[in-house]
Design an enzyme around this catalytic site. Sequence first.
Site, PDB file in Angstrom:
ATOM      1  N   GLU A  42      21.388  26.765  23.268  1.00 12.72           N
ATOM      2  CA  GLU A  42      21.569  25.446  22.393  1.00 12.72           C
ATOM      3  C   GLU A  42      22.935  24.806  22.616  1.00 12.72           C
ATOM      4  OE1 GLU A  42      19.510  24.881  18.918  1.00 12.72           O
ATOM      5  OE2 GLU A  42      17.676  26.178  19.616  1.00 12.72           O
ATOM      6  N   SER A  43      23.053  23.650  22.960  1.00 13.68           N
ATOM      7  CA  SER A  43      24.613  23.023  23.021  1.00 13.68           C
ATOM      8  C   SER A  43      24.991  23.012  21.683  1.00 13.68           C
ATOM      9  CB  SER A  43      24.263  21.643  23.529  1.00 13.68           C
ATOM     10  OG  SER A  43      23.545  20.875  22.792  1.00 13.68           O
TER      11      SER A  43
END
Length: 1500
Positions: free
Chosen positions: A711-712
């Site tokens: 996930e960013s």
Amino acid sequence: LPTSSSQSPSPVHGELRFPDARHGAAEKLKRARGGEKSSLARTHELPLPSPPSSPEQPLAGSPPQIHPPCRPPPRGPASPPAGHPNGPPQAAQLGRHRPHRRGVVAVAAAPPPPPHGDPAALACAISAQASAVLAVMRRGLRHPRAAAADDAAADHPLVASLKALRRLAFAPLAAASPSLPAAALRPFLDAVRSEDAGADATSAALAALHEVMALTAPALPGSALREVVDAVACCRFEAGAEPAAEEDVLMRMLQALLACLRAPAAPALGDQHVLTAVNTCFRVVHQAAAKGELLQRFSRHVMHELVRLVFARLPLIGAGDADDAAVKPEMGGMDKNHPFGIGQMENGNGSYVSEAGTPDENSPDGSVLVVEPYGTPCMEEIFHFLCSLLSGVELNGYDEGQPLFALKLINSAIELGGSAIGRHPKVLSLVQDELFRNLMQLGLSISPLTLSVVCSIVLNLYHHLRNELKMQLEAFFCCIILRLAQPRFGATYHQQEVAMEALVDFCRQKNFMVEMYANLDCDITCRNVFEELANLLSKSAFPINCPLSSMHILALEGLIAVIQGMADRIGNATSGPELRSVELDEYAPFWTVKCENFLDPQHWVKFVRQRKYVKRRLMIGADHFNRDPKKGLEFLQGNHLLPEKLDPQSVACFFRYTAGLDKNLVGDFLGNHDEFCVQVLHEFAQTFDFEEMNLDTALRLFLETFRLPGESQKIQRVLEAFSDRYYEQAPQAFANKDTALLLSYSIIMLNTDQHNMQVKKKMTEEDFIKNNRNINGGSDLPREMLSELYHAICRNEIKTTPEQGMGYLEMSPSRWIDLMRKSKSTPQYIVGDSQPFLDHDMFAIMSGPTIAAIAVVFDHSEHEEVLLTCVDGFLGIAKISAFHHLEDVLDDLVVSLCKFTTLLNTSLVEEPVTAFGDDLKARLATETLFTIANKYGHYIRTGWRNVLDCILRLHKLGLLPARVASDAADDSEVSAETVQGKPVPSSISTSHIPVMGTPRKSSGLMGRFSQLLSLDSEEPRSQPTEQQLAAHQRTLQTIQKCRIDGIFTESKVLQPDSLLQLARALIWAAGRPQKVASSPDDEDTAVFCLELLIAITLNNRDRIVLLWQGVYEHIANIVQSTVMPCALVEKAIFGLLRICQRLLPYKENLADELLRSLQLVLKLDARVADAYCENITQEVARLVKANAGHIKSQMGWRTVVLLLSITARHPDASGVGFEAIMFIMSEGHLSRSNYAFCIEASRQFAESRVGLTDRSIRALDLMADSVTYLARWSQDTKEPGEEADRGVEAIREMWLKLLQALKKLSLDQREEVRNHALVSLQRCLTATEGIGLQSTTWSHAFDHIIFALLDDLLEIAQNHSQKDHRNMEGSLVLAVKLVAKVYLQLLPDLFGLSSFCKLWLGVLSRMEKCIKTKVRGKRSDKLQELIPDLLRNILVAMKSRGILAKRSTIGGDSLWELTWLHVNNISTGLQSEVFPSQEYEPPSNAGSPRGGLNDAEIKN
């Protein structure tokens, strides 16, 4: 000397140049001639011991010869292969050096001694060498002038100088001059430097130079050696020479350089000239690659020797010499523009020449230059140069010649430098970083030769410098040895073999495994190298589905080496192991714990054991964490590894330093948005050291410890923590920390772009630079920096999904950088001690796999050498297990060995003894098994069962020695009795007891052997062959070596637990006895086990309490389950008796238990008891005679006497039993404890009609004589008190029991016995003066003994046959006399009784009955005559005492009346005789209210 006019050409580009060099032979000769007054030959010269001569080294003064290649390192090739590439090798140039320092006045040393004992002979030798060079020069020298009239004027300068040398050599003063050696070299040096001389002349000059140096070596000054090095370095000759001539020149050059370094004054060369010599030699090595093999080999040999000579001086140099700038010349750096360090030029026809400058000897102003002895500067430069030869080598498809040659040189340098390298920081730094980095790369090469030399170098480094190479050694074993020694990582068989050989060499270092365990396995940040290596050796020794190979044997040798090292340390142990269990009582940050003193074992042993405990717990916690992170953290909190209230730092350090964590879970935890997780992430980043590290390298190290989340937002949080830490340590790299964040994110994107197969269009360098514009605080980052980052990422992917597992198997550049950082902060290296401080923990880890591996090899091998090696391993394991009290390990070893003895194999073999003798493996296993049982039996527990199985098998085969089941105490007791001269009947030995079961046909070693040789048996047998005889003989020898009897005879030294287990094993092996008849073999086994059990019981009398319960229960089971006589119950009974005989004198506190056990004899079946009654009685009699004084308790005497008394009616045993009773009662052993039992036993023997009547008479006498003991004991209890009262009461009871026994015997059918019993009873009743009986006791005696006896006698006389009871008349006479005598004697005491009247009337009534009794149908005349007389005497006595008198009392005098009532029935005239007047007499002292009888008494 005349000088040469030839000029040296100007140096070409690329050659080595030294700032102070001068060129030209003429100038050189002029300076030499002018400098004779201030020669540098005697300035700062340090003697260097010459290296040991070897056949491979050219001898001084010898002509050129074929030299073998340099000696290879261990397992290396005999010589490097020929055929090197023509291209220059990738290496750094040896640096420039300013050799002299001006302004220092030289201190002249004493002139050296003459170089030769005979100056004239030296002159002749010099002249001969000059003549030889002149002869060659005249053939091919190019004259500068075309023609000349005068020959002398036409001579070339070189020729002229040689001629002048000949004249000088024979000059009267010059021959003895100390400057002659240096002067004699200069003409030859001019010829070497001259371009006018051809190859032949140059070669001749070099040969002469070498000869003169050999003759004058002791007198050569350092300045002369420097001139030789300079001349050889700039050696040149005319073009057009033949290749063979060129090679000859090059070989002569190498000879000269080697002679310089071997000269006594070699240290005076200085650092610069040593570098020049080595550089020149390496140039020749490089050029020789395109020439003949002889030159290749010789050049490499000389290079090897030069390196050895240089580094042999390193241990002689102090630690501070290398950095002392005040006295050392300045050392120049590496010339990176010329990487080969070789200046070459073509001379027109392809010949190579080199130029090097020649340093000034004197300064222009006349001051003297001082040259310091060469030292660490040149060694650092040479070592760095050798390491540079290793860098940049491709692992696949490369030519191994150059790196292999460099590795051998490095190995020699390390061998000679040794531990002195550690004293010089620069050289040590090269070893730690550059050398090891290259070794890690070359170690993975496909060449076994290269790997072998790499391993040899690391072995030498471990031996000399392991204190400084902790992390490097870990990386080597993890990335090289563990990877190449097993096939699952793709290593070839040859690589595996070389890696295994190297590992075995390390294992042969006594303390290697200890140090690996202490420094790496016990370090939470390191891998378990010891455990992995031990497992590798164990697995590699297993021949899984394949025959035994050399690899298996090699791994076995490694295991044995480790075991032998532990066993040797046990021999050095000053005390036994005192290891305490490690526990953590409270929380302490485990990553901050430090040792107070690494030199004191009391500190560091505790420290490393605690660290290992923490590491184990962390790994367990990691396992819990991988299943459930929450439970994993709770587990660590419960074990005090994390605080009760979690803090970010402790959790971060758990993630950072714990191996085996699931990196996906760690990444998810660190990327979580929870505040605590964010704090942990930042603390996690703080554990990294990014100082002076490139951004991509730092990012690689950071992302290798966990998996970057997908996930960013999580990625951003992770990179923010990373960039904060990086900027904190490198603020100068970027304008702010946002720059580090943006660039880090950009690197991750570039990495994904370049290495994701789904991305088709890859990012270019320009795109990457464009994407990162204006991120450095509004400005651009340096383009070079971004370009370097781009290419680094393209070449080497940043793996955002790191490998799971305990560590790495591949050393990347970033990991190496991290390793070097880690090595600076790692705890001090712990040097192994000769004491076995950690061997317990180590052996507990490796023992199981090791035993299994050695056992498998032993099982699969048939070679005696391998089998003996395995035996050494078994014995070593046993020794270690015993010392460290690892009983389970020793039991496992015993079980393994028992399988190989083949004794447990129940398969039918026609000749098991022959088969055993032919089986070397079985014999070795058997001998090893019993060696362990004898030597280390203290620590065998359950393994005793297996040992006994083997013993029983040998017993069934008749191979055991005859005295296996005997105990050592027999011999000592017999000898003691013999010495004293008192032969005492000894107890029945188990070997003397007749066995009623089926006996074995033979027993003992010779019995079995004699069976084989017997030819006169009933059934005809074939004569045994020689092979059978030899096999039997080997079997007998093996059994003799086993010393099986020692297991039981020496059981007294076994530890309690081991002894108890041995006894239980014997009971288990004997089996549970059955009531039905068992097979002969089973019974024989049970008997044999019982013999052994009794033997160890007797040998352990001091510990009988430990064994007694089991032994007793086993014997009880045998006794209670046997219904017929057999050998087993016989052994049990007599074994029990023997134990009691032997142990009673030593175990008084256990006497009751021992004697109570004899009650088992009373529980024997009647048939069994009858069969062994006589022998049992004999044993009990011996027990009594030997131990009567040790039997104290009433219970003990009861058992013994009861055993004796039951023999009273046994025809064979009664005699022995009665003798024992006589011994007790007549030899002073009668006591209060046994009195009643002895009386009862005597009564039984008196009643018994077995034997003669005389025995009954003697028994009665014994009973009668025992009264004296009662009197004596009564006298001893005169002191008042409750205890005394109890004693008197006990004596009264004994006396009454005696009377009761005699009363019974007084009714015996036998007249002699009956009458003697009456006499004895009378004696016991009348001899009571000292007993002190009370009146009530006498009343009881009259009522229950005397009156009852008379009543019984009267009843017998009247109602029984005279055949059964002969002459009852005589017995009644004795009984009546007894009554009368006792009554008269006790009259004063009896009168005081309240029941006196009753007692007196009882006497009268019984006399009345006796006188009226009819014996044989008529009254007895004897009684008719006797009773009145006795009664008259009684009445007279009573009258005289005033007891019987007529008193005037109201109601009448009942005593008087009743008396005469009975008396008149007996004899009517007695009243008138006794009381003729019947006058009334007043009562005197006899008057007593108790004198009368009441109505109830009269009725009674």
